[in-house]
Enzyme design. Structure first.
Site, PDB file in Angstrom:
ATOM      1  CB  CYS B 257       1.224   2.109  -7.593  1.00  0.00           C
ATOM      2  SG  CYS B 257       2.171   3.695  -7.518  1.00  0.00           S
ATOM      3  NE  ARG B 262       1.723   2.664 -11.599  1.00  0.00           N
ATOM      4  CZ  ARG B 262       2.232   1.449 -11.911  1.00  0.00           C
ATOM      5  NH1 ARG B 262       1.442   0.821 -12.645  1.00  0.00           N
ATOM      6  NH2 ARG B 262       3.310   0.926 -11.439  1.00  0.00           N
TER       7      ARG B 262
END
Lengths: 154, 309
Positions: B257, B262
């Site tokens: 990410c 994430r």
């Protein structure tokens, strides 16, 4: 930490943070978060008047007003009102907003504009909060100052 | 020294809705956790984006571990070492045998990140509270501001093993030279296409170039999350990752990410829920790749490939 170049209320905030250890600083920030005043109704009804601060990780908004709108006072001597809102589930951001409202609200515009841009670094929160998160507070200060600069130039 | 070694293992949450996942023992429900709070051998850890959220109220008995101030090395861009990890966990009352349940804000985004870091140190029994803080709160369950008083316990100094689930930039470059490398980009569509270099409404963390790693499929991390904040059922997850994006559980996979948080969430989904055996999180992610000199980048909506860029 030097505070001689800060307005008295802001200097007092820096002194408060300076006086306690790193762990207690988080607690102090939490108190500022809880102490953030509610927005006046004219803004809760009109959130579009508030400016978002994308430097913060959470949705936070700031808005400033100049008192004495009849222009009788020179712009830089006029009193600035500072308002901010941030959600309860973002206490760090609320704490930043609380500090800035406490320290800046009620200052004459000239004094507010003279607040050093590195003010946020003097709170000693870099390690407890992380430098990345502190950027959000600097972003908030920058936006408040920019608004005041625009309003006093008008 | 710890006396309790083998006997005190806590049985997994038997909820039928977890049974369909590849590793159901990695999830616990809010009901299960409420029933097991205070059980010896269980430590609940809160890990949030907001460094003060724990102080405003947390699950009774939970301790706090912050991704930034606790898990990251304060100087080098890396995670803490074995000694710092041992000290951190020992101070939180966690031994090597402890069952850890992690939860946090933002759909467990940061809790999943912490879980991934704990896995780098080989902590065996680490689970995620399905739905995180939001679900616990929505159900009106108890919070407290009392911080537990903990006795220091022994956590062994374990060397971090980055080889299995962590990818460095050079690993990704080498991976790109293999036959049809499988990558998942979990950022927002705007970051994937290169229209922007940071998350919408998040601070700019500095990437000089926008776009994605050649061949990466775009699956924003939050697509794995159901409306109640928990994970979607397995069939819905498979419809996204396998059917729609063609990702194969049997092939080596790299997720990335912006700074690796994430993608930890997606790493959890691919590995623990969908049973991908070999998934690595490239934590350098876009803040490294988008600044590195002469690495291949593809812009636009198509995954592209190294040769076709």
């Amino acid at each position: 930490m030097s505070t001689t170049d800060l307005p008295p209320k802001l200097a007092a905030v820096v002194d408060d943070f300076d006086a306690v250890g790193e762990r207690e600083r988080l607690q102090l920030l939490l108190e500022f978060s809880e102490g953030l005043p509610e927005l006046p109704e004219r803004y809760t009804q009109h959130p579009e008047l508030l400016e978002p601060v994308p430097e913060c990780q959470s949705p936070v908004f700031v808005v400033t007003e100049l008192e004495d709108a009849d222009h009788a006072t020179p712009p830089l001597a006029r009193i600035v009102r500072v308002f901010a809102s941030a959600p309860r589930e973002a206490p760090t951001t609320r704490g930043f907003a609380g500090i800035l409202c406490e320290g800046l609200d009620g200052l004459p515009a000239g004094e507010l504009l003279a607040v050093p841009d590195d003010f946020c670094d003097r709170l000693g929160l870099g390690r407890a909060v992380s430098p990345l998160r502190m950027r959000g507070m600097s972003g908030m200060l920058g936006r408040i100052k920019r608004q005041v600069r625009e309003r006093t130039a008008a | 020294m710890t006396a309790q070694t083998t006997s005190s293992r806590i049985a997994p949450d038997p909820s039928p809705r977890f049974a369909e996942y590849a590793h159901p023992e990695r999830l616990v429900s809010t009901e299960w956790l409420a029933e097991h709070l205070g059980q010896p051998g269980l430590v609940v850890v809160e890990s949030d984006e907001d460094v003060l959220l724990y102080e405003t109220g947390h699950i009774p008995g939970a301790v706090k571990i912050d991704w930034h101030t606790d898990l990251n090395d304060p100087v080098t861009r890396d995670y803490i070492d074995g000694e710092a990890f041992a000290k951190l966990l020992g101070e939180r009352g966690i031994t090597r045998d402890t069952t850890i349940v992690l939860y946090g804000d933002k759909n467990n985004w940061w809790a999943a990140y912490a879980l991934w870091v704990f896995t780098l140190f080989g902590h065996e029994d680490v689970r995620l509270l399905d739905g995180g803080r939001a679900k616990w709160e929505a159900e009106g369950r108890a919070y407290t501001t009392d911080v537990p008083e903990l006795a220091l316990v022994d956590y062994p100094v374990v060397e971090r093993d980055d080889s299995r689930i962590r990818a460095y930039k050079d690993d990704v470059l080498a991976f790109l030279r293999t036959e049809s490398p499988q990558l998942v980009d979990v950022r927002s569509p705007e970051e994937y296409t290169g229209a922007r270099t940071h998350m919408p409404a998040y601070p700019e963390e500095g990437a000089l170039r926008g776009g994605h790693i050649p061949g990466a499929q775009s699956v924003p991390w939050a697509r794995a999350v159901a409306e109640d904040g928990g994970f979607k059922p397995r069939t819905e997850l498979e419809a996204i990752y396998a059917q729609e994006k063609g990702l194969d559980a049997g092939r080596a996979t790299v997720a990335y990410c912006r700074i690796g948080e994430r993608s930890s969430h997606t790493w959890f989904v691919l590995h623990h829920l969908l049973g991908f055996d070999d998934v690595k999180n490239y934590d350098g992610s876009w803040t490294e790749w988008g600044n590195a000199v002469r690495v291949p980048i593809v812009t636009g909506e198509q995954p592209g490939s190294v040769s076709s860029r």
